[in-house]
Design a protein around this motif. Structure first.
Motif, PDB file in Angstrom:
ATOM      1  N   ILE A 219      19.795  -8.525  -4.410  1.00 44.81           N
ATOM      2  CA  ILE A 219      20.294  -7.198  -4.130  1.00 44.81           C
ATOM      3  C   ILE A 219      21.196  -7.574  -3.122  1.00 44.81           C
ATOM      4  O   ILE A 219      21.026  -8.667  -2.112  1.00 44.81           O
ATOM      5  CB  ILE A 219      19.199  -6.425  -3.602  1.00 44.81           C
ATOM      6  N   SER A 220      22.355  -6.841  -3.274  1.00 50.85           N
ATOM      7  CA  SER A 220      23.503  -7.091  -2.324  1.00 50.85           C
ATOM      8  C   SER A 220      23.239  -6.844  -0.858  1.00 50.85           C
ATOM      9  O   SER A 220      22.291  -5.819  -0.449  1.00 50.85           O
ATOM     10  CB  SER A 220      24.690  -6.037  -2.742  1.00 50.85           C
ATOM     11  N   SER A 221      23.597  -7.626   0.135  1.00 53.23           N
ATOM     12  CA  SER A 221      23.283  -7.152   1.465  1.00 53.23           C
ATOM     13  C   SER A 221      23.760  -5.932   2.064  1.00 53.23           C
ATOM     14  O   SER A 221      23.068  -5.091   3.051  1.00 53.23           O
ATOM     15  CB  SER A 221      23.974  -8.377   2.689  1.00 53.23           C
ATOM     16  N   LEU A 222      24.830  -5.179   1.235  1.00 55.32           N
ATOM     17  CA  LEU A 222      25.212  -3.853   1.760  1.00 55.32           C
ATOM     18  C   LEU A 222      24.108  -2.844   1.393  1.00 55.32           C
ATOM     19  O   LEU A 222      24.048  -1.894   2.164  1.00 55.32           O
ATOM     20  CB  LEU A 222      26.633  -3.659   1.027  1.00 55.32           C
ATOM     21  N   VAL A 223      23.452  -3.204   0.308  1.00 56.95           N
ATOM     22  CA  VAL A 223      22.295  -2.111  -0.109  1.00 56.95           C
ATOM     23  C   VAL A 223      21.373  -2.096   1.082  1.00 56.95           C
ATOM     24  O   VAL A 223      20.989  -1.182   1.504  1.00 56.95           O
ATOM     25  CB  VAL A 223      21.705  -2.664  -1.406  1.00 56.95           C
ATOM     26  N   TYR A 224      21.011  -3.292   1.620  1.00 55.96           N
ATOM     27  CA  TYR A 224      19.804  -3.296   2.687  1.00 55.96           C
ATOM     28  C   TYR A 224      20.371  -2.621   3.997  1.00 55.96           C
ATOM     29  O   TYR A 224      19.767  -1.866   4.737  1.00 55.96           O
ATOM     30  CB  TYR A 224      19.443  -4.704   3.083  1.00 55.96           C
ATOM     31  N   ILE A 225      21.718  -2.925   4.288  1.00 53.53           N
ATOM     32  CA  ILE A 225      22.249  -2.226   5.318  1.00 53.53           C
ATOM     33  C   ILE A 225      22.562  -0.851   5.406  1.00 53.53           C
ATOM     34  O   ILE A 225      21.892  -0.183   6.246  1.00 53.53           O
ATOM     35  CB  ILE A 225      23.619  -2.797   5.834  1.00 53.53           C
ATOM     36  N   LEU A 226      22.891  -0.300   4.233  1.00 50.64           N
ATOM     37  CA  LEU A 226      23.161   1.100   4.288  1.00 50.64           C
ATOM     38  C   LEU A 226      21.868   1.903   3.813  1.00 50.64           C
ATOM     39  O   LEU A 226      21.546   2.767   4.230  1.00 50.64           O
ATOM     40  CB  LEU A 226      24.035   1.191   2.834  1.00 50.64           C
ATOM     41  N   GLY A 227      21.011   1.320   3.157  1.00 52.37           N
ATOM     42  CA  GLY A 227      19.772   1.862   2.854  1.00 52.37           C
ATOM     43  C   GLY A 227      18.746   1.866   3.994  1.00 52.37           C
ATOM     44  O   GLY A 227      18.266   3.007   4.319  1.00 52.37           O
ATOM     45  N   LEU A 228      18.579   0.879   4.748  1.00 47.13           N
ATOM     46  CA  LEU A 228      17.830   0.790   6.009  1.00 47.13           C
ATOM     47  C   LEU A 228      18.441   1.529   6.936  1.00 47.13           C
ATOM     48  O   LEU A 228      17.638   2.303   7.781  1.00 47.13           O
ATOM     49  CB  LEU A 228      17.552  -0.626   6.324  1.00 47.13           C
ATOM     50  N   GLN A 229      19.652   1.594   7.100  1.00 42.56           N
ATOM     51  CA  GLN A 229      20.516   2.128   8.324  1.00 42.56           C
ATOM     52  C   GLN A 229      20.115   3.787   7.984  1.00 42.56           C
ATOM     53  O   GLN A 229      19.953   4.695   8.866  1.00 42.56           O
ATOM     54  CB  GLN A 229      21.966   2.062   8.329  1.00 42.56           C
ATOM     55  N   TYR A 230      20.279   4.343   6.784  1.00 46.69           N
ATOM     56  CA  TYR A 230      20.134   5.535   6.252  1.00 46.69           C
ATOM     57  C   TYR A 230      18.713   6.101   6.543  1.00 46.69           C
ATOM     58  O   TYR A 230      18.370   7.072   6.869  1.00 46.69           O
ATOM     59  CB  TYR A 230      20.553   5.915   4.695  1.00 46.69           C
ATOM     60  N   LEU A 231      17.868   5.394   5.909  1.00 45.19           N
ATOM     61  CA  LEU A 231      16.457   5.645   5.753  1.00 45.19           C
ATOM     62  C   LEU A 231      15.595   5.703   7.217  1.00 45.19           C
ATOM     63  O   LEU A 231      14.980   6.425   7.622  1.00 45.19           O
ATOM     64  CB  LEU A 231      15.506   4.675   4.943  1.00 45.19           C
ATOM     65  N   LEU A 232      15.688   4.541   8.021  1.00 46.01           N
ATOM     66  CA  LEU A 232      15.108   4.395   9.171  1.00 46.01           C
ATOM     67  C   LEU A 232      15.965   4.804  10.416  1.00 46.01           C
ATOM     68  O   LEU A 232      15.356   5.092  11.542  1.00 46.01           O
ATOM     69  CB  LEU A 232      15.045   2.801   9.218  1.00 46.01           C
ATOM     70  N   ALA A 233      17.324   4.960  10.573  1.00 43.62           N
ATOM     71  CA  ALA A 233      17.940   5.474  11.531  1.00 43.62           C
ATOM     72  C   ALA A 233      18.490   6.868  11.163  1.00 43.62           C
ATOM     73  O   ALA A 233      17.922   7.786  12.075  1.00 43.62           O
ATOM     74  CB  ALA A 233      19.076   4.482  11.806  1.00 43.62           C
ATOM     75  N   PHE A 234      19.115   7.087  10.333  1.00 42.17           N
ATOM     76  CA  PHE A 234      19.773   8.462  10.031  1.00 42.17           C
ATOM     77  C   PHE A 234      18.471   9.552   9.689  1.00 42.17           C
ATOM     78  O   PHE A 234      18.506  10.561  10.380  1.00 42.17           O
ATOM     79  CB  PHE A 234      20.865   8.340   8.896  1.00 42.17           C
ATOM     80  N   LYS A 235      17.764   9.054   8.918  1.00 44.87           N
ATOM     81  CA  LYS A 235      16.620  10.075   8.452  1.00 44.87           C
ATOM     82  C   LYS A 235      15.472   9.876   9.136  1.00 44.87           C
ATOM     83  O   LYS A 235      14.866  11.264   9.495  1.00 44.87           O
ATOM     84  CB  LYS A 235      16.336   9.817   6.797  1.00 44.87           C
ATOM     85  N   GLY A 236      15.136   8.723   9.208  1.00 44.13           N
ATOM     86  CA  GLY A 236      13.793   8.521   9.904  1.00 44.13           C
ATOM     87  C   GLY A 236      13.875   8.870  11.559  1.00 44.13           C
ATOM     88  O   GLY A 236      12.954   9.240  12.019  1.00 44.13           O
ATOM     89  N   GLY A 237      14.877   8.693  12.154  1.00 41.37           N
ATOM     90  CA  GLY A 237      15.442   8.472  13.605  1.00 41.37           C
ATOM     91  C   GLY A 237      14.398   7.546  14.240  1.00 41.37           C
ATOM     92  O   GLY A 237      14.407   7.445  15.468  1.00 41.37           O
ATOM     93  N   ILE A 238      13.949   6.521  13.718  1.00 41.89           N
ATOM     94  CA  ILE A 238      13.031   5.456  14.376  1.00 41.89           C
ATOM     95  C   ILE A 238      14.134   4.521  15.354  1.00 41.89           C
ATOM     96  O   ILE A 238      13.759   4.156  16.219  1.00 41.89           O
ATOM     97  CB  ILE A 238      12.236   4.905  13.461  1.00 41.89           C
TER      98      ILE A 238
END
Lengths: 302, 620
Positions: free
Chosen positions: A133-152
């Motif tokens: 999996i492309s590193s961009l997917v991890y960056i975008l995905g985890l940033q979106y889920l854990l930071a933007f949506k999750g607020g963790i």
């Protein structure tokens, strides 16, 4: 002593590549309104009107004195740019790097230890999956889920204080760690596997040595030379950082500085980075040689 | 679960007889990992506090690139210029509300007195204007600004040792300044050496003598390049002056640690700021939008400015939606999530429900595809250029690559600038494949036969490459073959400046809101490496351009601008593409928002409602 000719070779190559492919920096820095005369004035100010041997001599002199002057693009002191960025880069890369080494070697050992089990097979499959999996997917995905949506975690940002920055580094560390799992576990697993079934290991087992001692005292120790090689090859990454992670998380590290320098044809900054990278590689290679001799007395430093 | 295994490699050996029991690493190890992860997550979430304080009067802004330095002489990129403009001021500035853009005095007491021949500008400088308090001055108290400070500041621009990208604003325009610069370079002059065109009859009067009529002088005096700097600060900090700004502006960099390189810059309200009031008058409709609520009130409104530097679109956008920035530009990839599909002037309901509003403002620019006019084929075949122009569908380009955020350009001048006519239709910019083919045939190249393969030079990023592919396909439709060369920005620039680029896609943004800033791009004396990238050369155009330079804004000058536009429309050295539109989402706690592309001092006019931000923002 072999480092000196290597360094001369690197400087010469950098100088030639820049002059062949770097574009005309005077045009870049003259601005969009500059006339031909103004471009000429700037070329003179940057020292680009001198002959190539003169420019190369100046370049080598800067390396010898560790005085790289100022960036052409930002006019900032290059030494300050590097020291500013180095702390940020190391605090991003070093914890994830070392955590990954220990975790991955440990997991690889477990995997080899339980070779053929579901755990081992599962580890290989998961690692291959992570790797593909492309590193961009991890960056975008985890940033979106854990930071933007999750607020963790914070989405991005930076605190220059050593205490305050950890909050901004948690998610980047996690991503770097996850990114390193696939390749590291697979390579360490292969290296350890090579050792685990050598004759001397069989002999150790035949002598009745406990399995945990077989792995700790024989397998791991003898696998250390290739492991050290892999780690040393990856070491300069600690300095150059991860441009994508730096950019996505607003971490003011060296990776971003280098990319900007390349985009700007900022030769003084590029040459400083080139020399530092070359020196880093050479120092780490030397370090590897020393470590080889420590883990394997048969290796002699000459 | 534990299980027995034997190693295949050790089968058939004595050792293999001994079976070992590898413990599954799962249970305890995984449990420890999970416990650690949960503890970390709890630690972080436990630290989470209310993000917005109802007493925090900070304006949070975002920049798309890193700030390089804070010296007005190097304010060459808009991001550095934006930050510089909060700390430095010049003689003139733009009225925040008036459109078309109108200049007003800043550090000047009034607009300049201009001699009848247009060659002498006399400025009276406001009294009592103080530089920021700084260690460069005795007792750290900023001293009063005088006319001599402007002379010094502008000599700095001209000084070749400073390699200033801003000297073009005065280059060849002020009597004796270029000669002074040459003398300084040869060490035959210094900053005490007088310049004929920069005189100070008294401490608060500045007389500028020009070499020729220069109606754009007032505009360039509003650019950050022309801001006043203090000699004491330049002397004290030397080359580090770019990190130690000392100006007269509404905000101040209190300590150097407030600028975290490549991350953010925090500026505080300048306690010694001059009297500077919110405009009393605006445009029709401004009062209804609440833009005159603060009329006549002292600026700035924010106590603190934070410029965050975020290069990537996604974190910028996500932080913007979370309210970490008071407004945010909508990235291309998020356009459909933010703007209603049925009406591109409205935002989607769930964002509107959070108090966000949409601002659409022309970007004062033009994107175009330029032809190298020195090329033996393209430069000599107007019909071929016209055919290629007609074969390019800028409306489709705007839809595909700009999410519809643009106006198909018919000429170089964007909306919002004198001589722009919304109704003007450039016949050569009208997409018509059949007409394009007919033009090619007329040129002697039916279906493109007889024409060589052309080369399009573009940048290497994915959007630029896709745009280049679109151009190639458009030309293929009329039988013209084009290959693409992708370049880094330095390579791209060098090819254009060395006239090695045959066809290239590029853009121009306004330095100031005068159509001359766009028409100079066709003036033969500005040919590349000057700003005339295509090296367009037309005697008729040059005559009109030179005549326009001598005219003050008015009907006669606009007529000449129209004539110049018609010449370039007919000659087609460019394929006119788009005037881009900026789409921004503005949070409900932001007051006095009226976007401007040329005036960088806008933050001082913005009023934040901290209570409303705490109320709305903490829910985001």
């Amino acid at each position: 002593m072999y480092m000196i000719p290597i360094l001369i070779g690197v400087t010469f190559l950098t100088f030639m590549l820049f002059n062949l492919f770097g574009g005309d920096p005077a045009i870049r820095f003259a601005g969009k309104h500059a006339t031909a005369e103004q471009v000429q004035v700037i070329r003179a100010e940057l020292g680009l009107d001198r002959s190539l041997p003169e420019q190369y001599f100046f370049f080598v002199k800067q390396i010898a004195t560790f005085d790289y002057g100022r960036s052409w693009a930002s006019k900032q002191l290059i030494s300050t740019m590097i020291t500013d960025g180095l702390g940020a880069t190391l605090s991003l890369t070093a914890p994830a790097f070392f955590a990954s080494i220990f975790f991955c070697i440990g997991l690889a050992l477990f995997s080899v230890y339980g070779r053929g089990t579901v755990f081992d097979r599962g580890t290989v499959v998961v690692c291959l999956g992570l790797l593909s999996i492309s590193s961009l997917v991890y960056i975008l995905g985890l940033q979106y889920l854990l930071a933007f949506k999750g607020g963790i975690f914070p989405i991005s940002g930076w605190d220059p204080s050593w205490i305050g920055r950890w909050e901004y580094l948690m998610l980047p560390w996690l991503i770097l760690f996850v990114l390193s799992l696939g390749p590291n576990i697979l390579i360490y697993r292969t290296v350890i596997m090579d050792e685990a079934f050598q004759d001397y290991v069989r002999t150790a087992r035949a002598k009745g040595l406990a399995e945990k001692h077989v792995y700790a005292k024989h397998v791991l120790k003898n696998a250390m030379i290739p492991i050290i090689t892999v780690i040393v090859i990856e070491m300069p990454f600690l300095i150059t950082g991860s441009v994508l992670i730096e950019n996505f998380f607003g971490i003011p590290g060296l990776g971003g500085t280098l990319i900007k320098a390349l985009n700007d044809s900022d030769f003084p900054t590029i040459k400083a980075f080139t020399v530092i990278s070359a020196l880093t590689y050479m120092v780490f290679n030397l370090l590897a040689d020393v470590l080889y001799s420590l883990v394997d007395p048969r290796v002699k430093l000459s | 679960m534990n299980r027995h295994i034997s190693h295949p490699s050790s089968q058939n050996t004595a050792a293999s007889v001994r079976q070992f029991r590898p413990r599954s690493p799962s249970a305890t190890f995984v449990q420890v990992l999970l416990a650690g992860a949960v503890a970390i997550a709890l630690a972080i979430t436990g630290c989470t506090k209310k993000r917005f304080d109802e007493n925090d009067n900070t304006l949070n802004l975002v920049l798309r690139a890193n700030v390089k330095g804070l010296d007005p002489a190097s304010a060459n990129d808009q991001y550095s210029a934006t930050v510089i403009a909060q700390m430095y001021e010049g003689l003139l500035a733009y009225n925040y509300l008036k459109r078309p853009f109108t200049l007003q005095p800043a550090l000047a007491e009034a607009m300049p007195e201009i001699s009848k021949d247009g060659l002498t500008y006399t400025f009276k400088i406001k009294k009592g204007i103080k530089f920021h308090d700084n260690a460069a001055f005795p007792e750290n108290k900023g001293r009063e600004v005088t006319a001599q400070d402007f002379v010094y500041s502008w000599k700095r621009l001209a000084d070749p040792r400073n390699v200033s990208e801003g000297f073009w604003i005065f280059d060849g325009k002020i009597k004796g300044l270029n000669e002074w610069a040459t003398a300084v370079k040869n060490e035959k002059a210094n900053y005490e050496t007088p310049v004929e065109g920069l005189q100070t009859p008294d401490s608060h009067t500045l007389v500028i003598k020009l070499t020729g009529v220069y109606h754009q002088l007032s505009y360039v005096l509003a650019m950050p390049f022309a801001a006043v700097v203090s000699r004491e600060a330049v002397d004290k900090y030397g080359k580090e002056f770019l990190n130690n700004p000392v100006g007269t502006g509404p905000f101040v960099l209190e300590k150097s640690s407030d600028w975290v390189r490549n991350s953010k810059i925090t500026l505080k309200k300048n306690p010694t700021y001059r009297t500077d009031l919110f405009p009393a008058e605006g445009m029709p409709g401004d009062a209804e939008k609440g833009l005159l609520v603060d009329a006549g009130k002292q600026l700035p409104f924010a106590d603190k400015l934070v410029f965050n530097e975020i290069i990537e679109d996604q974190p910028r956008w996500q932080n913007g939606l979370k309210g970490n920035f008071d407004w945010v530009e909508i990235p291309k990839d998020n356009f459909d999530n933010a703007v209603a599909k049925e009406d591109r002037t409205k935002i989607v309901p769930d964002l509107a429900a959070k108090g966000l509003t949409l601002d659409i403002t022309p970007a004062l620019d033009v994107t175009y595809i330029g032809f190298n006019m020195t090329d033996s084929i393209l430069g000599k075949n107007k019909l071929v250029r016209q055919a290629m122009s007609k074969a390019f569908d800028s409306k489709t380009y705007i839809e595909k690559f700009l999410n519809g955020r643009g106006i198909a350009s018919q000429g170089p001048v964007p909306p919002g600038i004198d001589s722009y006519e919304a109704d003007f239709k450039n016949p050569n910019a009208a997409f018509d494949v059949a007409a394009a083919k007919a033009l090619l045939e007329k040129a002697g190249f039916p279906e493109g036969k007889g024409l060589p393969e052309f080369t399009y030079e573009g940048l290497s990023d994915s959007t630029a490459r896709q745009g280049a592919e679109f151009f190639v396909q458009s030309m293929a439709a009329i039988g013209i073959k084009v290959k693409i060369n992708s370049n880094t920005w330095p390579q791209f620039q060098e090819k254009i400046k060395a006239q090695k680029a045959q066809i290239f896609g590029i853009a121009w943004g306004a330095d100031y809101p005068d159509a001359q800033n766009f028409f100079q791009l066709f003036y033969s004396k500005n040919k590349t490496p000057g700003p005339n990238d295509t090296s367009f050369n037309s005697v008729e155009f040059d005559n009109a351009y030179e005549a326009s330079l001598k005219l003050a804004p008015g009907v006669e000058r606009t007529k000449l601008y129209t004539k110049m536009r018609d010449i370039v429309a007919e000659e087609s050295p460019w394929i006119f593409n788009a005037h881009r539109l900026g789409y921004k989402l503005v949070h409900g706690w932001v007051g006095n928002f009226k976007w401007t592309e040329v005036a960088y001092d806008y933050p001082k006019y913005i009023r934040i409602d901290p209570k409303k931000r705490a109320e709305l923002g903490n829910k985001l």
